[in-house]
Enzyme design. Structure first.
Site: not given
Length: 693
Positions: A472-473, A476, A479
């Site tokens: 998940h991290e 980020h 991105h």
């Protein structure tokens, strides 16, 4: 405080240089922040007073150089405050917090600068700007208005004071949660009370006691200890003790020195006042000006629809759990501190596996290697260690390289829990990508988690949930690190709508359930074997175990958040708790005891930027599930009956249309460009097992 010379201050390196984290001292922070604020103020005044027609170069770029250095130095100070919080560093950070708050408010209220932006937008050169730069100017004008630039007189002064107070109260809230968590321990001298706990947790508790010069086992409220106790400790009284301590952190039910009741009341009152000053009915209406969602009724309808879809499944989940707890565990009434424990036992019986059975396969080195392989397959980049110094010996820094060896960015990783480190997991940006003349300043980001540290020479072992958190991290991080946007004003973390910012992170979670990926992530700590297919099949069968209850829990949090922020005035702490009770009566099936104080440690809302925005997790999950459905639709069947979801064309389009564009256009436009249509909720319901079959 002794001020070091400018030349020796690692926070004052040129914008293009890398910072030597290991050399940063608390006393460097105030010196750097004061100097950079002074330089940036001067540049802003110069840009605002310029008598030439406004251009991108003399207005936007004119203030970017000192501004980039200031915000970078402050980002580093904030990061250190979260991951190596010492009394000296906390004091330095808190000394600078009002300086930064006052400066940020001053810029937002600078009428001269605002008028120059307005003139640029209305002038003949605006049409010659790229679409990205026009979007940046549009966002800047919006943010000026939302920063109170059009206020006059007393209202203007009140707004400035409000902004400063919000920053200070949020910091105090965060400190109370950290201190209350760090300040609670339980020393056990009877080893039988630890029955059921995984061996690595028992070993860590033993080492914690020894480090404190005590004999026995020391438990804490940090997640690598707390969660295993709640899931696996046979001792019901022990579970109840930790549950109560965790659920009353930073509240009137715990140490009064850390009670967050007053900060919550203050923040809600300040947020309502801010909204009123700017002409909005409430804080939610103000916040939704910068979101994909149009207004609070749309958000509330979305949440309630999701609750209605999840409720039948959740009711079945709870009925099964209660029946199991009575018949198989002899628990009688299922208490809140029994839920995680009973759920794990039910999962073990129904699917013949437990989360702890998986942990030995997820050795940290192989999880990271597998993650880096996924990132390479998806995005065509490599991550390699670069040996740069970090802020703590546990942290490491990686270079992000394309297939030609060109460095695109740097990623810092800090994975282990420790005292003085904020709980949870998150990614922060130190510096966004920026092209300055012929120079390219590459982006820098930090990925932070709170996993159990290695013990006795054995590398850290992760649970599958922790692997999901890491993926998940990483979404980020990619991105911001893989942006092709050369203007920081359109960077992902600067310009993507808050209710879309979780899309790339939630998207990455899907790969943690793919057989081909899991094989590459796993390497049994003792045998070296990859995850057996039979165990994987059990994981897939159990993937949506209690997903109805989990969905209702997230809806409960989001509804509570939205309702306390759709008030024209602040709320007393009793009204806050009453609102939470009302939400639970509407949607929850599992209700904590009356003494539970969930809001007092809900840092997302009161110290993490998610006030009136917690719904974003579910909103963005609609986007991420629908995006991953595109990969499923183009998946290639494999000989073993599984699938290869890494279709090259789909990977390329996802990179080009979602990741690389950052915030250079509205998120809805990026999704449309990738998917060819607007998002639908269907994939989320299917992935969550909430579709009736």
């Amino acid at each position: 405080m002794t001020s070091p010379s400018t030349a020796g201050n690692p926070l004052l390196v040129p914008a293009e240089a890398f910072v030597d984290y290991a050399s940063i001292r608390p006393e460097h922070i105030e010196t750097a922040i004061r100097e950079l604020i002074t330089a940036t103020r001067s540049t802003v005044e110069e840009a605002a007073a310029c008598t030439e027609p406004p251009t991108w170069e003399n207005l936007v770029e004119g203030i970017e150089n000192p501004s980039e250095q200031l915000h970078r130095a402050w980002a580093i100070a904030g990061h250190l405050n979260g991951v190596v919080n010492t009394p000296e560093l906390r004091a330095a950070y808190n000394d600078c917090l009002p300086l930064m708050s006052e400066f940020s408010t001053w810029v937002g209220l600078h009428r001269g600068l605002y008028e120059r932006y307005r003139a640029l937008a209305a002038g003949p050169l605006y049409a010659e700007l790229s679409a990205t730069r026009r979007h940046i100017v549009h966002l800047a004008l919006r943010d000026f208005r939302l920063s109170g630039v059009e206020l006059e007189g007393a209202a203007r002064e009140t707004y400035a004071r409000n902004a400063d107070l919000q920053a200070q109260v949020s910091q105090k809230y965060s400190e109370n949660v950290m201190d209350a968590t760090d300040g609670w321990t339980l020393l056990l001298t009877d080893e039988t009370r630890l029955r059921g706990l995984p061996a690595n947790v028992v070993m860590a508790a033993r080492q914690a006691a020894q480090a404190a010069g005590e004999d026995g086992w020391k438990l804490s409220l940090h997640m690598p200890c707390y969660l295993p106790v709640m899931q696996h400790a046979h001792d019901r009284e022990l579970r109840q003790t930790l549950y109560r301590a965790y659920g009353t952190r930073a509240s009137d039910q715990g140490d009064p020195a850390f009670d967050n009741s007053e900060p919550i009341e203050s923040l809600l009152a300040l947020r309502a006042e801010e909204a009123s000053l700017l002409g909005y009915a409430d804080f939610a209406a103000l916040r939704l000006e910068t979101r994909m969602a149009h207004d609070a009724p749309q958000v509330l309808d979305f949440l309630r629809e999701l609750a209605a879809r999840a409720r039948p499944s959740a009711q079945r989940d709870l009925e099964e759990l209660r029946a199991f707890a009575t018949a198989r565990l002899d628990l009688g009434t299922l208490e809140p501190w029994d839920v995680a424990y009973a759920s794990e036992r039910l999962r073990e019986e129904r699917y013949a596996y437990s989360d702890e059975e998986l942990r030995p396969y997820f050795t940290e080195s192989h999880v990271l290697k597998g993650l880096f392989d996924v990132i390479h397959t998806l995005f065509g980049v490599h991550l390699e260690g670069c040996g740069a110094t970090a802020w703590h010996p546990d942290a490491r820094i990686y270079r992000v390289l394309d297939d030609r060896g060109q460095e695109l960015g740097r990623l810092g990783m800090d994975l282990y829990a420790r005292p003085g480190k904020q709980g949870g997991a998150w990614v922060d940006s130190e510096r966004s990508r920026r092209r300055h003349g012929n120079e390219l300043h590459i982006p820098l980001a930090w990925l932070t988690c709170n996993f159990a540290a290695p013990q006795n020479g054995q590398e850290s072992l992760l649970s599958h949930d922790e692997v999901i958190t890491l993926f998940h991290e990483s979404g980020h991080a990619m991105h911001t690190l893989l942006s092709r946007v050369d203007d920081p004003g359109a960077a992902a973390f600067a310009a993507v709508e808050w209710d879309a910012i979780e899309m790339p992170s939630q998207f990455m979670e899907n790969f943690c359930w793919e057989w081909g990926v899991l094989k590459s992530l796993t390497h049994h700590v003792e045998t070296g074997e990859a995850l057996p297919r039979a165990l994987y099949d059990k994981m897939i069968a159990a993937r949506n175990f209690q997903s109805g209850l989990q969905t209702l829990r997230q809806v409960e949090f989001a509804l509570f958040d939205m309702l306390i922020h759709t008030q024209s005035k602040g709320l007393s702490i009793s009204a806050v708790l009453d609102t939470l009770d009302q939400v639970r009566r509407e949607v929850a099936l599992l209700v904590p005891p009356a003494w539970h104080r969930f809001p007092h440690a809900f840092s997302h809302l009161f110290a993490g930027g998610y006030g009136a925005g917690y719904y974003s997790y579910k909103w963005a999950e609609v986007l991420s599930s629908d995006a991953f459905a595109a990969f499923e639709e183009h998946a290639r069947p494999m000989a073993d009956g599984t699938r290869d979801v890494f279709d090259p064309d789909t990977c390329r389009r996802y990179l080009d249309e979602i990741i690389a564009v950052g915030g250079s256009r509205p998120a809805a436009d990026s999704f449309q460009a990738f998917r060819g249509r607007a998002p639908t909720i269907d994939a989320l319901l299917r992935h969550s097992g909430l579709v009736e079959v």
